[in-house]
Design an enzyme around this catalytic site. Structure first.
Site, PDB file in Angstrom:
ATOM      1  N   ASN A  71       1.253  -1.311   0.234  1.00  0.00           N
ATOM      2  CA  ASN A  71      -0.072   0.092  -0.033  1.00  0.00           C
ATOM      3  C   ASN A  71       0.574   1.276  -0.265  1.00  0.00           C
ATOM      4  OD1 ASN A  71       1.097  -0.726   2.801  1.00  0.00           O
ATOM      5  ND2 ASN A  71      -1.288   0.563   3.854  1.00  0.00           N
TER       6      ASN A  71
ATOM      7  N   GLU B  70       4.594  -3.704  12.641  1.00  0.00           N
ATOM      8  CA  GLU B  70       3.077  -3.271  12.116  1.00  0.00           C
ATOM      9  C   GLU B  70       2.921  -3.985  12.223  1.00  0.00           C
ATOM     10  OE1 GLU B  70       3.348  -0.628  13.354  1.00  0.00           O
ATOM     11  OE2 GLU B  70       6.157   0.543  13.733  1.00  0.00           O
TER      12      GLU B  70
ATOM     13  N   CYS C  70      -2.909   1.188   6.960  1.00  0.00           N
ATOM     14  CA  CYS C  70      -3.007   0.634   7.965  1.00  0.00           C
ATOM     15  C   CYS C  70      -3.850   1.294   8.880  1.00  0.00           C
ATOM     16  CB  CYS C  70      -1.469  -0.028   7.769  1.00  0.00           C
ATOM     17  SG  CYS C  70      -0.381   1.394   8.599  1.00  0.00           S
TER      18      CYS C  70
ATOM     19  N   GLU D  26       8.278   2.956  14.702  1.00  0.00           N
ATOM     20  CA  GLU D  26       8.331   3.404  13.413  1.00  0.00           C
ATOM     21  C   GLU D  26       8.801   4.346  13.661  1.00  0.00           C
ATOM     22  OE1 GLU D  26       7.427   0.210   9.914  1.00  0.00           O
ATOM     23  OE2 GLU D  26       9.183   0.894  10.490  1.00  0.00           O
TER      24      GLU D  26
END
Ligand code: NAD
Length: 496
Positions: free
Chosen positions: A166, A264, A298, A475
């Site tokens: 994505n 993640e 996400c 992150e």
């Protein structure tokens, strides 16, 4: 070549000249050992436009060996010199932004405007971590006058980066830049749906002065390439971005080597709108939260949790705006791009069709569509499902498409309960004019990141990551550097 010339070339020929087709290993484009290829598709036209290396465990062995050989010199290079290479990388990304954005848009289906934003973000990411390279300092410890005790931040070694489809370039950049800043070497595996910009990034890094072997990219499927990479005994850390199911498998595959992982994973993030909110700002925020990248984010705001007093007005206004959004081929700069694959379109459509069958009201959209110019492509209309109950699958499961599910609540307590009412905990948005309400909710919502009065507020400076099934580890920000460093403590007696 200008962006317009690249677009013209693509529409005239059905492809682009000079696209990468091999792995990038040890400073050079390298054929797959088994010399197999697979196709990558233009989702806006539902057709293949290029083929690339379908790697396997032998390619991973070569890439990890190159990264291991390069580790010592890279880890010992002056941090400011590492930073200078990352800075040059940012400059090169900006210089080549037009081509990177066209390729990203083609490979992923996102709009060119969104892809341009992603490329700018990737450059910014390299700038940010370029500045961090020489600021990773240790500490000293007071254990007495006869001793010297200090800590230093060592690179962990070879790091693996598993990237989803994505945000191919942004996700590659947000993992690779801090890893390199910390002195680690990299083997990255982009998603098989979107392999191209990670390969282009590896080439740019090399041209910016990165020594051979420090950043390698191996393409292919998750099973054939991702799996041997995360299980490789010479890999010391894995940064995985993708689905919950694959993430759990990655954690298991890393366990026998006691390799650290950052996961993640998915989300089902709420946008909470209280009755006193600035509705205009909330509407802009919600539209971006769920329709950017056609909802394939996400951290998409895929649930609207709204107080009853403003529910009808908000849904009516959102429905008008959502219905006016024009999907289309990414390179034609539509309002909304394509879904990334035929299989993914099926999944999204399946959720909405099942919701309809359960009697859920559709306030906007609700059907597949196509690029209006060509009649092709994998598109779904911007959709709103209204007044959904908390246990419904469209509230509990990640759809990963342009589908907003609305939950009506009464009061702050119910709003927080609804926000927390899934097994995910990635991000949350809150719209209210009441400062204290906003901060109470930010405290009480179980999510890694909370946005108040502007969904997606923040940038590379702000740590990002999930709670619960959305994963662990962070992150972005200086926090990201933790994954790529380990603390070494040294304690010395200095007098007899
Ligand atoms: P996916 O898990 O199917 O694939 C992600 C990556 O993992 C791909 O590169 C794939 O090839 C690789 N992979 C697949 N099987 C593997 C295996 N056995 N071992 C190692 N690697 C393997 O996910 P997807 O469908 O491509 O991406 C969508 C998902 O990613 C969504 O759930 C989304 O929420 C999540 N995502 C999370 C974030 C975040 O930052 N939290 C960002 C983007 C996407």
């Amino acid at each position: 070549m200008t962006t317009d010339a690249l677009i013209a070339e693509y529409f005239a020929s059905g492809t682009l000249q000079g696209l990468p087709q091999d792995h990038f290993i040890d400073g050079a484009f390298t054929r797959a050992v088994a010399n197999r290829k697979m196709d990558t598709f233009d989702p806006g036209a539902a057709r293949a436009f290029h083929s690339f290396a379908a790697g396997d465990a032998n390619d991973i062995d070569h890439a990890v060996a190159a990264a291991k050989r390069a580790q010592r010199a890279w880890g010992r290079m002056k941090p400011s010199a590492r930073g200078a290479i990352l800075q040059r990388t940012a400059q090169l990304i900006r210089a080549e932004a037009g081509r990177l954005a066209v390729v990203e848009s083609l490979d992923s289906g996102k709009t060119l405007t969104e892809a341009e934003g992603d490329v700018a973000g990737a450059a910014r990411c390299f700038d940010y971590y370029a500045g961090a390279a020489d600021k990773l300092q240790g500490d000293s410890f007071p254990i007495g006058a006869d001793y010297v005790a200090f800590s230093s931040q060592e690179p962990v070694g070879v790091t693996a980066h598993i990237i989803p489809w994505n945000y191919p370039l942004s996700t590659a950049a947000r993992g690779i830049a801090p890893a390199l800043a910390a002195g680690c070497t990299v083997v990255a595996k982009p998603a098989e749906q979107t392999p191209l910009t990670a390969l282009m990034l590896a080439d740019i890094l090399y041209r910016a002065g990165l020594p051979a072997g420090v950043c390698n990219v191996v393409t292919g499927t998750g099973i054939e390439v991702g799996s041997p990479l995360v299980a490789h005994p010479d890999v010391r850390h894995v940064t995985f971005t993708g689905s919950v199911r694959t993430g759990i498998g990655v954690m298991q595959a890393a366990a026998p080597n006691v390799t650290s992982v950052v996961l993640e994973l998915g989300g089902k993030s709420p946008v909470v709108v209280m009755a006193d909110a600035n509705l205009e700002a909330a509407i802009e925020g919600i539209l971006g939260a769920i329709y950017e990248n056609a909802g394939q984010i996400c951290s998409a705001g895929s649930r609207l949790v709204v107080e009853r007093a403003v529910h009808q007005e908000l849904v009516d206004r959102l429905a008008t705006r959502a219905s006016a959004l024009k999907p289309g081929h990414g390179l034609r700069r539509p309002d909304v791009g394509a879904l990334n694959s035929a299989a993914h379109l099926e999944k999204v459509a399946g959720y909405v069709e099942a919701a309809k069958a359960r009697g859920i009201a559709i306030a906007a959209g609700g059907a597949r569509t196509v690029d209006p110019q060509s009649g092709q492509g994998w598109f779904f209309q911007p959709t709103i499902l209204d007044k959904v109950t908390p246990e419904d699958p469209v509230i509990q499961e990640e759809i990963f498409g342009p589908v907003l599910s609305v939950q009506v609540v009464d009061g702050e307590e119910e709003a927080v309960a609804a926000a927390n009412g899934t097994s995910f905990g990635l991000v949350a948005g809150i719209y209210t004019r009441d400062f204290a309400t906003a901060h109470r909710m930010a405290r009480d919502i179980d999510a890694g990141q909370v946005y108040i009065n502007e969904y997606f507020a923040g940038g590379i400076e702000v740590p990002f990551g999930g709670n619960k099934l959305s994963g662990f580890g962070r992150e972005k920000g200086l926090e990201a550097l933790r994954s790529y460093t380990r603390v070494k403590s040294v304690a010395a007696k200095i007098s007899e």
